[in-house]
Design a protein around this motif. Sequence first.
Motif, PDB file in Angstrom:
ATOM      1  N   SER A  19      66.762  43.900  70.059  1.00 48.89           N
ATOM      2  CA  SER A  19      66.145  43.354  71.545  1.00 48.89           C
ATOM      3  C   SER A  19      67.116  42.492  72.389  1.00 48.89           C
ATOM      4  CB  SER A  19      64.935  42.517  71.017  1.00 48.89           C
ATOM      5  OG  SER A  19      63.794  42.977  70.337  1.00 48.89           O
ATOM      6  N   LYS A  20      67.724  41.828  71.783  1.00 50.14           N
ATOM      7  CA  LYS A  20      68.638  41.065  72.910  1.00 50.14           C
ATOM      8  C   LYS A  20      69.583  42.117  73.467  1.00 50.14           C
ATOM      9  CE  LYS A  20      68.619  36.608  70.258  1.00 50.14           C
ATOM     10  NZ  LYS A  20      69.559  35.636  69.738  1.00 50.14           N
ATOM     11  N   ALA A  21      70.326  42.875  72.866  1.00 47.88           N
ATOM     12  CA  ALA A  21      71.216  44.013  73.288  1.00 47.88           C
ATOM     13  C   ALA A  21      70.367  44.519  74.334  1.00 47.88           C
ATOM     14  CB  ALA A  21      72.063  44.719  72.236  1.00 47.88           C
ATOM     15  N   TYR A  22      69.227  45.196  73.854  1.00 40.21           N
ATOM     16  CA  TYR A  22      68.393  46.069  74.752  1.00 40.21           C
ATOM     17  C   TYR A  22      68.012  45.323  76.209  1.00 40.21           C
ATOM     18  CZ  TYR A  22      64.206  48.712  76.456  1.00 40.21           C
ATOM     19  OH  TYR A  22      63.335  49.308  77.207  1.00 40.21           O
ATOM     20  N   THR A  23      67.702  44.072  76.105  1.00 42.14           N
ATOM     21  CA  THR A  23      67.368  43.413  77.082  1.00 42.14           C
ATOM     22  C   THR A  23      68.496  43.316  78.066  1.00 42.14           C
ATOM     23  OG1 THR A  23      65.725  42.133  76.126  1.00 42.14           O
ATOM     24  CG2 THR A  23      66.721  40.996  78.123  1.00 42.14           C
ATOM     25  N   ALA A  24      69.595  43.232  77.725  1.00 42.81           N
ATOM     26  CA  ALA A  24      70.871  42.830  78.345  1.00 42.81           C
ATOM     27  C   ALA A  24      71.358  44.108  79.116  1.00 42.81           C
ATOM     28  CB  ALA A  24      72.126  42.465  77.697  1.00 42.81           C
TER      29      ALA A  24
END
Length: 142
Positions: free
Chosen positions: A43-48
Amino acid sequence: ASEAKAKELGCNVTTCVVDNAGFIVETRRMDGTRPLTTYIAHSKAYTAAIMKRPAKDLIHWAEGEPVYFNSVAQMGHVAIVATFGGMPVRPAQDIIGGIGVSGGTPDQCGAACDPVRVRDHVRPAGPSRLRRAHPSTGNAGL
């Protein structure tokens, strides 16, 4: 490199690298890391990658307009999160993906996902694209 930084900081983490559409290129979970960190790192990578900015830069939006943020956060194929530990991958002008780290404190995750640490995933010549680790060498610098 995120795993080395995590060891230096005294924590175990999961690292996820995604392409510019948010699809996983590679995920690695250190021994002893909680299983849920795999989803959080994604989720963190996707958000970025999708929002084209560090995930922490969305904190003010999430706090200022929580109803709207929560609606938008659920629109994609992965949840958008407002937290430390998610950075876009930008070897030149274009954002080609994102890196997410989960398992430590916010400061530890932020330090471990420094965008410089993902440089080994970027091909030095040709089109800017993320690459998978070579099977014989393992993590290729995560």
